[in-house]
Design an enzyme around this catalytic site. Structure first.
Site, PDB file in Angstrom:
ATOM      1  N   LEU A   1       0.842  -1.196   0.000  1.00 53.29           N
ATOM      2  CA  LEU A   1       0.000   0.000   0.000  1.00 53.29           C
ATOM      3  C   LEU A   1       0.883   1.253   0.000  1.00 53.29           C
ATOM      4  O   LEU A   1       0.678   2.157  -0.796  1.00 53.29           O
ATOM      5  CB  LEU A   1      -0.929  -0.001   1.218  1.00 53.29           C
TER       6      LEU A   1
ATOM      7  N   HIS B   1       6.183   1.412  14.991  1.00 57.30           N
ATOM      8  CA  HIS B   1       5.302   0.350  15.474  1.00 57.30           C
ATOM      9  C   HIS B   1       4.166   0.025  14.509  1.00 57.30           C
ATOM     10  O   HIS B   1       3.124  -0.503  14.926  1.00 57.30           O
ATOM     11  CB  HIS B   1       4.751   0.658  16.859  1.00 57.30           C
TER      12      HIS B   1
ATOM     13  N   SER C   1      -5.259   2.952  21.602  1.00 53.42           N
ATOM     14  CA  SER C   1      -5.772   2.433  20.333  1.00 53.42           C
ATOM     15  C   SER C   1      -6.322   3.570  19.480  1.00 53.42           C
ATOM     16  O   SER C   1      -6.909   4.520  20.001  1.00 53.42           O
ATOM     17  CB  SER C   1      -6.895   1.419  20.590  1.00 53.42           C
TER      18      SER C   1
ATOM     19  N   GLU D   1       7.001  -0.978  25.029  1.00 53.48           N
ATOM     20  CA  GLU D   1       5.747  -0.232  24.943  1.00 53.48           C
ATOM     21  C   GLU D   1       5.263   0.135  26.347  1.00 53.48           C
ATOM     22  O   GLU D   1       4.748  -0.703  27.069  1.00 53.48           O
ATOM     23  CB  GLU D   1       4.695  -1.059  24.205  1.00 53.48           C
TER      24      GLU D   1
ATOM     25  N   TYR E   1       5.889  -5.119  26.747  1.00 54.01           N
ATOM     26  CA  TYR E   1       5.158  -4.023  27.392  1.00 54.01           C
ATOM     27  C   TYR E   1       5.712  -3.699  28.772  1.00 54.01           C
ATOM     28  O   TYR E   1       6.411  -4.504  29.391  1.00 54.01           O
ATOM     29  CB  TYR E   1       3.673  -4.384  27.521  1.00 54.01           C
TER      30      TYR E   1
ATOM     31  N   ASP F   1      44.965   1.817  37.876  1.00 51.41           N
ATOM     32  CA  ASP F   1      44.305   1.433  39.126  1.00 51.41           C
ATOM     33  C   ASP F   1      45.029   1.954  40.366  1.00 51.41           C
ATOM     34  O   ASP F   1      44.561   1.761  41.486  1.00 51.41           O
ATOM     35  CB  ASP F   1      44.112  -0.084  39.195  1.00 51.41           C
TER      36      ASP F   1
ATOM     37  N   THR G   1      40.228   6.593  40.460  1.00 51.62           N
ATOM     38  CA  THR G   1      39.622   5.368  39.928  1.00 51.62           C
ATOM     39  C   THR G   1      39.264   4.397  41.049  1.00 51.62           C
ATOM     40  O   THR G   1      39.867   4.414  42.129  1.00 51.62           O
ATOM     41  CB  THR G   1      40.564   4.661  38.943  1.00 51.62           C
TER      42      THR G   1
END
Length: 721
Positions: free
Chosen positions: A123, A183, A343, A529, A568, A652, A657
Site C-alpha cells: 500500500l 510500530h 488504540s 511499549e 510491554y 588502578d 579510579t
C-alpha cells in the site's frame, strides 16, 4: 472455576497446534545448527546479549558469556566530515530519508503475530528517517532515527552501529544514536535473533534484514552529508479524537489521586520539533505522539506504514511539492511514544455478532467470547480509518509547526547503559526492596487485544492458569521453575521464556537504556511499549532528577520501541489486572520501577558529568596474581587527535579510579570500574580499558590462564554545566 471441556474439533486443533509447534522448533533448531548462529554473519556469535563494545556517560557493559573479548573503536572517521561553520547560534542539522521496505510478499507481517498474515503486496513504502544534530563546534552530536517498522531488534541495532563505526569511526555510537520503530503492524517480520520473535516471524529473513539495515544506514549517511547550520523550535499541543485507552479498567487501578492530575486516560499531548536552516529554509520535523499504528487490522496483507506513516506522507507531500512520495529534501517523522494501552480504533470495542459494547475487564462478549470483541475505527473500512486518524495527527502537527516559536538551545549530551533486566533490585522505599524477574509471558498474552484478538480461546484478565495448557507446555517446553512463577505473581505463567535457551535464548536479558538531551529537551529511548501512566511516571521521575541537579524546566519525551524489544511495561497497579499489556510485561510486576531507577541514573549522569562507571562480565582478579602479563586492572585513556594515539591518564593506582570485583555463581563474576572525573579534566574523547586473566579448564587437562583486555566504545567528557 468450572472444568473446561473440549469438543472433538477443538482437540483436533490442539493436536495440530502441538504438531506445528514441534515442527517449528525442529526446523528452527535445524536452521540454527546449519547456520551456526542467528546473529549477523559478520558479527559476534552471541545471542545472549550485547558485545563488549560500549560507550556512554554511565554505561553498564556486558561481555559475552564465554569470556572477555578485545574490541576497539577507531576514533578517526574513514569518511570526511562535512565542513562545519562554527560562528553561529544554533546547531548543525542534517536530515535524511531512505527506503527500508524489504519484502512485500512471502513473509509474515510483524506486530499481530497472527499465523497466515503474510505480505501479499504493498500500500505504501516504508522509510527510515534520520535526524542529526551537532553543536556548532562539532564537539557533540546526537542522532534520532524513526523507522517504519514494528520495533527495533537488538540484532538490527548492533549491525547498524557496526556499519556506522566502520564508516565514521567513533562519531556515531551506542550512546548518541537512537533507533525508534513507529510500530506499524504492517511491516515485514524476520529481523530478530531471540527465539520468541523468530517463531512469531516464522523464521529469519536475511533479505529483509539486509534491506532494513541498508536503508537505516543510508538515511543516516544522507543526513550526515547534508548537514547545515540551522535552528530548532519546539511546540506542544493537544490532539483530540485520535485515540482511546484499550484497557480502561486497568488504568482505573492506578491511584485516584494520581489519575486526578490528568484530564484523560491517554496522553493527548504532541511534542514537535521544527528544523530550519539559518536562511529559514525548512528542513524537517520530528513529532512524538502516543498512538498504536493498528488502524490497519490483522486481516490486512499489504505492507504499509499505517496512520503515523500517512501523517508523514501528507506532511512530506506538502513540503516536497513537485516530488513523488518518498522523494524530496524535506523529512517529516511521526515517532512512537508511550502507546502501550492506546488504540486508534476510537469507536471502541463492540461484539461483532450483536453490536453491543464489550468494554469490560475481559473484553468478552456474552455470545462468542473474546473473539467477537473487536474495536472499530472511525472509517467505513481500515483504509479510511487509517486516513482519518493520520489526517488528525497531521492537522495538529501542521498547526504546531506553523506556530512554533520557542527555540531549543543548549549543549548536546547522551548517556547509555547495558542492564541485566532479570536482576535489578528495586527500592520500594527506604527499607524495602523487590527484584525484577526472568522473562515470562502470561496467559492473557495469548488473548491478544481488542485491536487484534488471539486465535485460541484465551481471555484478557486471566489470573489463574489452566491445567490443560500447563500440561501441554510442560510436555513440549519443560516446566517453569517455582522461582519464576513466584516472581511473576499474580501473572499465571504461560511461557517461561527466561528459562528457555534452546535453540537460542527466547527473550533478552541484557537491555539498552538511553537518554539524549538537546538543550532543555530530553529524549528517553524506551525498549518497549509503556502504557499511558507508565510513561507519565517515567517522565516525571526523569524531570525531577534533572531538577535535583540544577537542570530546570526540562521537557521529557518518551520515544518508544527503541534499540531492543521487550514487549510491554505497565504500572504495578495495572499489572495486577493481567490484561494483555500486563501479561506481556516480561520482567515482572516491578519492571516500571526498575526502568525509572535506571533512567534516573542516566539523567544524573548527564546533569552532573561526575562519574563514568563501566561493568564488565569479567574474571577473578586472583588469576592476575598468578600471571603478571598486565600491571594494572584498568586504564583511563584520552585520545590525542594530533598523534592519533590513546594516552593513558589514569590506572588502578590513581586516586580518581575505583575497581570493584563482584563474585557470582558458577565461576562467573563482574568487574565494575569507576572514574570519578576531576574538575580539572580536559574535555575530549576518552575510554576505559579493563585488563585481566581468565581461567580455561578443559577436561582432564591442567588449567590455563589467558590474558585479555576489553574496552568499551569511546565517550565524551564535556564542559560541566
Amino acid at each position: 472455576m468450572a472444568k473446561r471441556t473440549f469438543s472433538s474439533f477443538e482437540i483436533f486443533l490442539i493436536f495440530l497446534l502441538v504438531l506445528m509447534t514441534g515442527i517449528t522448533v525442529a526446523l528452527l533448531s535445524l536452521l540454527f545448527i546449519t547456520s551456526g548462529t542467528i546473529e549477523n554473519h559478520t558479527g559476534s556469535p552471541s545471542t545472549q546479549g550485547p558485545p563488549a563494545t560500549q560507550g556512554s556517560a554511565a554505561p553498564q557493559n556486558s561481555t559475552p558469556p564465554w569470556g572477555p573479548t578485545t574490541t576497539q573503536a577507531s576514533p578517526t572517521p574513514s569518511t570526511p566530515e562535512p565542513t562545519l561553520f562554527q560562528n553561529f547560534s544554533g546547531y548543525h542539522i542534517g536530515v535524511g530519508r531512505a527506503d527500508c521496505t524489504g519484502q512485500v510478499s512471502d513473509i509474515n507481517l510483524m506486530g499481530y503475530s497472527k499465523t497466515g498474515q503474510y505480505a501479499r503486496g504493498i500500500l505504501t513504502r516504508l522509510y527510515s528517517r534520520a535526524f542529526i544534530m551537532v553543536e556548532p563546534d562539532g564537539s557533540n552530536r546526537i542522532v534520532f532515527v524513526s523507522i517504519d517498522i514494528g520495533m527495533v531488534s537488538q540484532r538490527l541495532r548492533l549491525e547498524v552501529l557496526s556499519r556506522l563505526q566502520n564508516k565514521y569511526g567513533s562519531l556515531y555510537r551506542r550512546d548518541n544514536v537512537i533507533l525508534s520503530g513507529t510500530h506499524t503492524h504492517s511491516g515485514p517480520a524476520g529481523y530478530f535473533q531471540y527465539t520468541t520473535f523468530v517463531i512469531a516471524s516464522e523464521g529469519f529473513s536475511n533479505r529483509t534484514f539486509e534491506y532494513m539495515v541498508t536503508g537505516i544506514v543510508q538515511s543516516i549517511e544522507i543526513a550526515h552529508t547534508n548537514m547545515k547550520p540551522g535552528k530548532i523550535f519546539i511546540n506542544k499541543g493537544t490532539v483530540d479524537g485520535a485515540q482511546i485507552n484499550r484497557s480502561p479498567t486497568s488504568y482505573l487501578r492506578n491511584p485516584q489521586s494520581e489519575r486526578a492530575r490528568y484530564s484523560s486516560n491517554t496522553d493527548k499531548e504532541m511534542v514537535l520539533l521544527k528544523m530550519v536552516d539559518l536562511n529559514g529554509e525548512e528542513l524537517g520535523l520530528i513529532s512524538w505522539f502516543a498512538i498504536h499504528p493498528v488502524s490497519m487490522k490483522n486481516t490486512n496483507h499489504l505492507v504499509n506504514s499505517d496512520n503515523v506513516g500517512y501523517a508523514s506522507y501528507l506532511f512530506e507531500q506538502e513540503k516536497n511539492k513537485g516530488y513523488l512520495p518518498g522523494e524530496g529534501p524535506y523529512v517529516a517523522a511521526f515517532a512512537s511514544s508511550n502507546l502501550g494501552d492506546v488504540s486508534p480504533n476510537v469507536l471502541g470495542p463492540h461484539c461483532t455478532n450483536t453490536g453491543e459494547s464489550c468494554e469490560n475487564a475481559n473484553s468478552s462478549c456474552p455470545i462468542g467470547g473474546p473473539s467477537m470483541c473487536v474495536a472499530e475505527g472511525p472509517g467505513q473500512d481500515m483504509f479510511e480509518s487509517t486516513q482519518i486518524i493520520g489526517r488528525i495527527i497531521y492537522d495538529k502537527a501542521k498547526e504546531l509547526y506553523e506556530s512554533a516559536s520557542q527555540e531549543v538551545t543548549g549543549p548536546l549530551a547522551s548517556a547509555h547503559q547495558w542492564v541485566n533486566m532479570t536482576d535489578v533490585t528495586v527500592w520500594l522505599n527506604s527499607t524495602h526492596t523487590a527484584k525484577t524477574c526472568k522473562p515470562a509471558l502470561g496467559y492473557s498474552f495469548a488473548a491478544g487485544t481488542i485491536d487484534g484478538f488471539g486465535t485460541l480461546n484465551f481471555t484478557q484478565g486471566m489470573v489463574e492458569g489452566n491445567s490443560f495448557w500447563d500440561t501441554l507446555r510442560d510436555q513440549v517446553l519443560g516446566k517453569p521453575s517455582e522461582e519464576i512463577k513466584e516472581c511473576h505473581k499474580p501473572k499465571p505463567v504461560l511461557l517461561h521464556t527466561g528459562e528457555l535457551l534452546k535453540p537460542h535464548p527466547w527473550h533478552p536479558d541484557i537491555v539498552d537504556v538511553q537518554i539524549v538531551t538537546l538543550g532543555f529537551l530530553a529524549i528517553t529511548a524506551i525498549p518497549g511499549e509503556f502504557t499511558t501512566m507508565s510513561g507519565r511516571r517515567l517522565r516525571q521521575a526523569v524531570r525531577e532528577e534533572f531538577e535535583a541537579y540544577g537542570m530546570l524546566n526540562m521537557t521529557v519525551v518518551i520515544s518508544g520501541l527503541c534499540n531492543v524489544y521487550t514487549h510491554y511495561i505497565t504500572t504495578y497497579e495495572e499489572y495486577q489486572a493481567q490484561r494483555y499489556e500486563a501479561a506481556s510485561t516480561i520482567y515482572g510486576p516491578h519492571t516500571l520501577s526498575a526502568y525509572i531507577q535506571l533512567f534516573r541514573v542516566l539523567a544524573k549522569a548527564i546533569a552532573t558529568g561526575e562519574v563514568v562507571e563501566v561493568t564488565f562480565v569479567g574474571a577473578n582478579p586472583k588469576n592476575s596474581a598468578e600471571n603478571r602479563t598486565h600491571q594494572t586492572f584498568l586504564t583511563v585513556e584520552k585520545y590525542e587527535a594530533t598523534s592519533a594515539t590513546w594516552q593513558i591518564m589514569h590506572n588502578d593506582a590513581s586516586w580518581e579510579t575505583r575497581f570493584y570485583w563482584h563474585k557470582g555463581l558458577l565461576g562467573l563474576s563482574n568487574a565494575t570500574i569507576q572514574w570519578h572525573i576531576p574538575d580539572t579534566t580536559q574535555p575530549g574523547t576518552y575510554r576505559i580499558k579493563y585488563f585481566g586473566h581468565s581461567r580455561k579448564q578443559d577436561l582432564l587437562k591442567p588449567a590455563v590462564l589467558l590474558s585479555f583486555e576489553s574496552a568499551p566504545s569511546v565517550f565524551e567528557v564535556i564542559t560541566t554545566w
